[in-house]
Design a protein around this motif. Structure first.
Motif, PDB file in Angstrom:
ATOM      1  N   GLN A 182      20.033 -55.854   2.769  1.00 37.27           N
ATOM      2  CA  GLN A 182      19.531 -56.318   4.046  1.00 37.27           C
ATOM      3  C   GLN A 182      18.074 -56.729   3.919  1.00 37.27           C
ATOM      4  O   GLN A 182      17.270 -56.042   3.302  1.00 37.27           O
ATOM      5  CB  GLN A 182      19.694 -55.241   5.109  1.00 37.27           C
ATOM      6  N   VAL A 205      17.850 -58.983  11.133  1.00 44.42           N
ATOM      7  CA  VAL A 205      18.330 -58.307   9.934  1.00 44.42           C
ATOM      8  C   VAL A 205      19.400 -59.219   9.346  1.00 44.42           C
ATOM      9  O   VAL A 205      20.361 -59.590  10.028  1.00 44.42           O
ATOM     10  CB  VAL A 205      18.917 -56.915  10.246  1.00 44.42           C
ATOM     11  N   THR A 252      21.972 -59.917   6.061  1.00 50.36           N
ATOM     12  CA  THR A 252      22.633 -59.390   4.880  1.00 50.36           C
ATOM     13  C   THR A 252      22.848 -60.546   3.915  1.00 50.36           C
ATOM     14  O   THR A 252      23.408 -61.582   4.289  1.00 50.36           O
ATOM     15  CB  THR A 252      23.981 -58.734   5.231  1.00 50.36           C
TER      16      THR A 252
END
Length: 128
Positions: free
Chosen positions: A21, A99, A101
């Protein structure tokens, strides 16, 4: 800044699950970084960063986290062994941001590509 369009997550089905992340923090009026210079990110800047992230092929998942709420829960989880740090912090002191990924191999390039964009205070790989 945090409307339904920003708070919903985005998944890229073409990218396999798993990864690391990366957190992008948006500018606040207190931020003194060259990209912010004490100016709050505008709604337009946040929406533009969101659009970039959602069309970035490296992004497996993109989530916007408003200050407080889930962001506070993530902070407490991350620093659970550091009770003094948690007790001296508050949800209001956390910056809003995204955030993302990505595959471990893409994290460094994503940080480089998004650092310094208008409205972005900082970009960090979580856990480093």
């Amino acid at each position: 800044m945090a409307g339904d369009a920003l708070s919903s997550g985005h998944r890229n089905p073409a990218v396999s699950a798993g990864g690391v992340q990366v957190e992008l923090l948006v500018c606040t009026s207190e931020a003194r970084t060259p990209a912010c210079q004490g100016r709050q990110a505008t709604g337009r800047q946040v929406a533009e960063v969101k659009r970039y992230l959602e069309t970035d092929r490296r992004a497996q998942e993109v989530r916007y986290l408003a200050a407080g709420g889930e962001k506070w829960e993530r902070f407490k989880e991350h620093f659970r062994s550091g009770a003094p740090r948690i007790s001296s912090s508050s949800p209001d002191g956390l910056l809003a941001g995204f955030v993302v990924t990505v595959a471990r191999t893409d994290a460094k390039d994503l940080v480089t590509d998004y650092q310094g964009l208008p409205g972005v205070d900082g970009v960090f790989v979580e856990g480093r």
